[in-house]
Design a protein around this motif. Structure first.
Motif, PDB file in Angstrom:
ATOM      1  N   PHE A 237       0.771  -1.193   0.119  1.00 58.28           N
ATOM      2  CA  PHE A 237       0.053   0.144  -0.073  1.00 58.28           C
ATOM      3  C   PHE A 237       0.853   1.298   0.131  1.00 58.28           C
ATOM      4  N   GLY A 238       0.775   1.925  -0.961  1.00 59.18           N
ATOM      5  CA  GLY A 238       1.284   3.443  -1.107  1.00 59.18           C
ATOM      6  C   GLY A 238       2.345   3.170  -2.330  1.00 59.18           C
ATOM      7  N   ARG A 239       3.436   4.057  -2.438  1.00 57.71           N
ATOM      8  CA  ARG A 239       4.218   3.992  -3.547  1.00 57.71           C
ATOM      9  C   ARG A 239       5.661   3.589  -3.167  1.00 57.71           C
ATOM     10  N   PRO A 240       6.251   2.929  -4.293  1.00 56.23           N
ATOM     11  CA  PRO A 240       7.667   2.334  -4.067  1.00 56.23           C
ATOM     12  C   PRO A 240       8.530   3.221  -3.558  1.00 56.23           C
ATOM     13  N   MET A 241       9.616   2.678  -2.627  1.00 55.83           N
ATOM     14  CA  MET A 241      10.576   3.464  -2.393  1.00 55.83           C
ATOM     15  C   MET A 241      11.698   3.510  -3.517  1.00 55.83           C
ATOM     16  N   TRP A 242      11.758   4.105  -4.564  1.00 57.66           N
ATOM     17  CA  TRP A 242      12.741   3.731  -5.694  1.00 57.66           C
ATOM     18  C   TRP A 242      14.259   3.609  -5.198  1.00 57.66           C
ATOM     19  N   SER A 243      14.522   4.323  -4.429  1.00 60.82           N
ATOM     20  CA  SER A 243      16.029   4.402  -4.193  1.00 60.82           C
ATOM     21  C   SER A 243      16.325   3.187  -3.341  1.00 60.82           C
ATOM     22  N   ASN A 244      15.382   2.419  -2.479  1.00 64.68           N
ATOM     23  CA  ASN A 244      15.887   1.129  -1.948  1.00 64.68           C
ATOM     24  C   ASN A 244      15.619   0.011  -2.818  1.00 64.68           C
ATOM     25  N   GLU A 245      14.815   0.019  -3.854  1.00 60.31           N
ATOM     26  CA  GLU A 245      14.674  -0.863  -4.861  1.00 60.31           C
ATOM     27  C   GLU A 245      15.652  -0.832  -5.807  1.00 60.31           C
ATOM     28  N   PHE A 246      16.304   0.423  -6.098  1.00 56.77           N
ATOM     29  CA  PHE A 246      17.797   0.386  -7.005  1.00 56.77           C
ATOM     30  C   PHE A 246      18.577  -0.367  -6.204  1.00 56.77           C
ATOM     31  N   SER A 247      18.918   0.077  -4.839  1.00 59.75           N
ATOM     32  CA  SER A 247      19.856  -0.316  -4.173  1.00 59.75           C
ATOM     33  C   SER A 247      20.075  -1.800  -3.993  1.00 59.75           C
ATOM     34  N   ALA A 248      18.689  -2.529  -4.083  1.00 62.62           N
ATOM     35  CA  ALA A 248      18.706  -3.982  -3.757  1.00 62.62           C
ATOM     36  C   ALA A 248      19.148  -4.667  -5.031  1.00 62.62           C
ATOM     37  N   VAL A 249      18.597  -3.929  -6.254  1.00 65.66           N
ATOM     38  CA  VAL A 249      18.796  -4.709  -7.613  1.00 65.66           C
ATOM     39  C   VAL A 249      20.413  -4.528  -7.672  1.00 65.66           C
ATOM     40  N   ALA A 250      20.913  -3.371  -7.443  1.00 63.57           N
ATOM     41  CA  ALA A 250      22.341  -3.290  -7.567  1.00 63.57           C
ATOM     42  C   ALA A 250      23.378  -4.396  -6.810  1.00 63.57           C
ATOM     43  N   ALA A 251      22.684  -4.493  -5.443  1.00 60.24           N
ATOM     44  CA  ALA A 251      23.434  -5.287  -4.544  1.00 60.24           C
ATOM     45  C   ALA A 251      23.263  -6.642  -5.102  1.00 60.24           C
ATOM     46  N   ALA A 252      22.218  -7.059  -5.603  1.00 61.47           N
ATOM     47  CA  ALA A 252      21.817  -8.516  -6.174  1.00 61.47           C
ATOM     48  C   ALA A 252      22.653  -8.634  -7.499  1.00 61.47           C
ATOM     49  N   HIS A 253      23.071  -7.434  -8.198  1.00 57.22           N
ATOM     50  CA  HIS A 253      23.475  -7.914  -9.719  1.00 57.22           C
ATOM     51  C   HIS A 253      24.609  -6.699  -9.665  1.00 57.22           C
ATOM     52  N   PRO A 254      25.885  -7.014  -8.977  1.00 54.41           N
ATOM     53  CA  PRO A 254      26.797  -5.822  -8.643  1.00 54.41           C
ATOM     54  C   PRO A 254      27.764  -5.922 -10.036  1.00 54.41           C
ATOM     55  N   ARG A 255      27.384  -6.580 -11.153  1.00 54.63           N
ATOM     56  CA  ARG A 255      28.229  -6.492 -12.405  1.00 54.63           C
ATOM     57  C   ARG A 255      27.612  -6.536 -13.525  1.00 54.63           C
ATOM     58  N   SER A 256      26.175  -6.388 -13.552  1.00 57.91           N
ATOM     59  CA  SER A 256      25.402  -6.301 -14.534  1.00 57.91           C
ATOM     60  C   SER A 256      24.936  -5.350 -15.149  1.00 57.91           C
ATOM     61  N   VAL A 257      24.315  -5.048 -16.460  1.00 57.32           N
ATOM     62  CA  VAL A 257      23.940  -3.875 -17.153  1.00 57.32           C
ATOM     63  C   VAL A 257      22.347  -4.177 -17.006  1.00 57.32           C
ATOM     64  N   VAL A 258      21.604  -3.188 -16.166  1.00 52.18           N
ATOM     65  CA  VAL A 258      20.410  -3.360 -15.877  1.00 52.18           C
ATOM     66  C   VAL A 258      19.370  -2.388 -16.916  1.00 52.18           C
ATOM     67  N   GLY A 259      18.610  -2.910 -17.507  1.00 48.57           N
ATOM     68  CA  GLY A 259      17.624  -1.907 -18.566  1.00 48.57           C
ATOM     69  C   GLY A 259      16.342  -1.835 -17.635  1.00 48.57           C
ATOM     70  N   VAL A 260      16.040  -0.310 -17.299  1.00 46.44           N
ATOM     71  CA  VAL A 260      15.100   0.102 -16.787  1.00 46.44           C
ATOM     72  C   VAL A 260      13.968   0.716 -17.621  1.00 46.44           C
ATOM     73  N   PHE A 261      12.913   0.029 -17.689  1.00 47.10           N
ATOM     74  CA  PHE A 261      11.903   0.508 -18.639  1.00 47.10           C
ATOM     75  C   PHE A 261      10.524   0.914 -18.070  1.00 47.10           C
ATOM     76  N   LEU A 262      10.150   2.153 -18.488  1.00 51.65           N
ATOM     77  CA  LEU A 262       8.767   2.694 -17.791  1.00 51.65           C
ATOM     78  C   LEU A 262       7.899   2.969 -18.921  1.00 51.65           C
ATOM     79  N   CYS A 263       6.601   2.713 -18.556  1.00 51.06           N
ATOM     80  CA  CYS A 263       5.388   3.147 -19.244  1.00 51.06           C
ATOM     81  C   CYS A 263       4.484   4.074 -18.271  1.00 51.06           C
ATOM     82  N   GLY A 264       4.648   5.282 -18.214  1.00 51.63           N
ATOM     83  CA  GLY A 264       4.011   6.028 -17.157  1.00 51.63           C
ATOM     84  C   GLY A 264       4.016   7.468 -17.301  1.00 51.63           C
TER      85      GLY A 264
END
Length: 388
Positions: free
Chosen positions: A329-356
Motif C-alpha cells: 500500500f503506497g508508492r515504491p521507495m525507488w532508492s531502496n529498490e535500486f539499491s537492492a537490485v544493484a546489490a543483487a547484480h553488482p556486475r550487470s547491465v540493468v535495463g530500466v523500462f517505464l510506461c507512465g
C-alpha cells in the motif's frame, strides 16, 4: 556575392537584417505558438528576401561601393556607384524539400494501404475499471514485444486515429490491445462494442511501430515499471516470457526481471491477474521461480482495506489480487529498490523500462544516475521510457 534586401529596405551591412528574421523563428515559445505561421512564412513568402539584379551588379559592385554608400548616384562622385536595384531571387527551395516530400508521400501511401487491410475482431473482453480488450487478426501482421498500433473505428470517427500498445505476444496467432475509457473517442468506442450489435464494428489498423521496450531482452537484468494502463507493453513482454519458458528458449539472454505495477484502484489489477497467475505456475513448474520478481502497489487505499489485509497477512495468497505476491500500500521507495537490485547484480547491465507519467520518469532517471557505478565493469542502469 549578391546583396540582399529585406522588406524592400536596403541595409549597407548585409549581416544586419538576418537576426531580425532568425530570432523570432528560433525563439522556442514563439515558434511553438505559431508553428504554421513560420512554416508558411519561410516556405511560401515571395519578395520578402530579394537580391541585387545582374544588371545592377555591373554598375554597382558591392565590395567596391559599400564604403561610399552616402555618395551613390551623385554625379560628382569619384566612385561612380549607382543606387542598387533589387529583384526576387529565383525559388530554389524545391531542391531541398523534394526528396523529403517524396519520402513523406510514399510513407503516407504505405500507411493508407496498410489501413485498408481487412481486420477481423476475433474476441471482445470487458475488464474492470471500464477497460475493453480487443483481440484481432490481420493477414501478414508481424510484431515484437512492446510495439504499438494506430486504431480507427469508422463507426466512431472516420478521421481519428489513436495509438494503443499491443498486449499480445509475438508467439500468439492474434494481436490484442487494452483500451481504457479516457476521453470522448475511447468512451464512444467502448460503448459501440458494448451495444451488442449483430455486426461487429469495423476496425482499421496501422502498424505496428517500434518502442524502447523492444530492447528488453537485450539486457541480462530488466526492471519493468508500469503505472495503471501503462502496464500494457509489459503484458506483451510477460506473455512472451511465458512462451519462451514453455519452449525452453536457449536464445533468451535475460536472466532476471523485476516487475513493478502501480495502480490507484484494486479493479485495475484484474486486467492481467490471470497472466501473472499463469507465470507463477509456469516458472515454478520449470524450476525458474526466481526468474520473475513482481511487486504490486496500490496507491488508492483506505484504512479498512489495510486492516483487512493485516488480518489476513498469514494467508498464502493476497486478499486484494488472489496472487501469491502480497500487494503493498503506497508508492515504491525507488532508492531502496535500486539499491537492492544493484546489490543483487553488482556486475550487470540493468535495463530500466517505464510506461507512465512524466514525474515518475524523472524519479527513475535520477535513480539510474545515482545508482550506476562509475566503474564501467560494475552495475550500470540504462533508462528507457514511454510517457503518457
Amino acid at each position: 556575392m549578391r546583396r540582399l534586401e529585406v522588406a524592400h529596405i536596403y541595409y549597407p551591412n548585409e549581416d544586419l537584417p538576418f537576426p531580425l528574421l532568425c530570432f523570432p523563428s528560433s525563439y522556442l515559445p514563439l515558434r511553438r505558438s505559431a508553428t504554421s505561421s513560420f512554416d508558411g512564412f519561410l516556405l511560401f513568402s515571395r519578395g520578402v528576401v530579394r537580391g541585387q539584379t545582374a544588371e545592377s551588379l555591373k554598375e554597382h559592385i558591392p565590395k567596391k561601393c559599400e564604403p561610399y554608400y552616402k555618395e551613390w548616384d551623385r554625379k560628382r562622385s569619384d566612385h561612380h556607384c549607382k543606387e542598387p536595384e533589387f529583384g526576387s531571387i529565383p525559388a530554389e527551395s524545391w531542391k531541398w524539400v523534394l526528396a523529403p516530400l517524396i519520402l513523406y508521400a510514399f510513407e503516407r501511401v504505405l500507411r493508407f494501404w496498410r489501413s485498408c487491410q481487412k481486420v477481423v475482431v476475433t474476441k471482445v473482453v470487458k475488464h474492470p475499471s471500464k477497460v475493453l480488450e480487443l483481440q484481432m487478426y490481420m493477414k501478414g501482421f508481424s510484431m515484437e514485444v512492446g510495439q504499438y498500433v494506430f486504431l480507427n473505428c469508422p463507426s466512431v470517427s472516420h478521421w481519428e486515429w489513436h495509438p494503443f500498445t499491443l498486449t499480445s505476444a509475438p508467439e500468439e496467432n492474434f494481436f490484442s490491445v487494452h483500451i481504457r475509457a479516457a476521453g470522448d473517442w475511447t468512451e464512444s468506442l467502448i460503448d459501440t462494442f458494448e451495444q451488442q450489435k449483430p455486426k461487429t464494428p469495423r476496425i482499421k489498423v496501422d502498424g505496428p511501430f517500434g518502442t524502447a521496450s523492444e530492447d528488453v531482452f537485450q539486457y541480462e537484468v530488466a526492471m519493468l515499471v508500469g503505472a495503471g494502463i501503462g502496464v500494457t507493453p509489459f503484458a506483451s513482454i510477460l506473455k512472451s516470457i511465458w512462451y519462451k519458458l514453455q519452449h525452453a528458449d536457449q536464445k533468451l539472454k535475460t536472466k532476471k526481471i523485476y516487475f513493478y505495477w502501480i495502480c490507484r484502484d484494486t479493479g485495475s489489477f484484474g486486467w492481467f491477474n490471470d497472466l501473472l497467475a499463469s507465470l507463477e505456475q509456469e516458472m515454478e513448474a520449470s524450476g525458474k521461480a526466481g526468474f520473475l520478481s513482481y511487486h504490486l502497489f496500490l496507491t488508492g487505499w483506505s484504512s479498512s482495506m489495510v486492516g483487512h489485509a493485516a488480518l489476513n497477512v498469514d494467508k498464502a495468497t493476497d486478499v486484494v489480487t488472489g496472487l501469491r505476491q502480497k500487494t503493498s500500500f503506497g508508492r515504491p521507495m525507488w532508492s531502496n529498490e535500486f539499491s537492492a537490485v544493484a546489490a543483487a547484480h553488482p556486475r550487470s547491465v540493468v535495463g530500466v523500462f517505464l510506461c507512465g507519467p512524466g514525474p515518475l520518469a524523472k524519479s527513475l532517471q535520477n535513480c539510474c544516475y545515482q545508482h550506476s557505478s562509475l566503474d564501467p565493469r560494475k552495475v550500470q542502469f540504462y533508462f528507457n521510457k514511454e510517457n503518457f
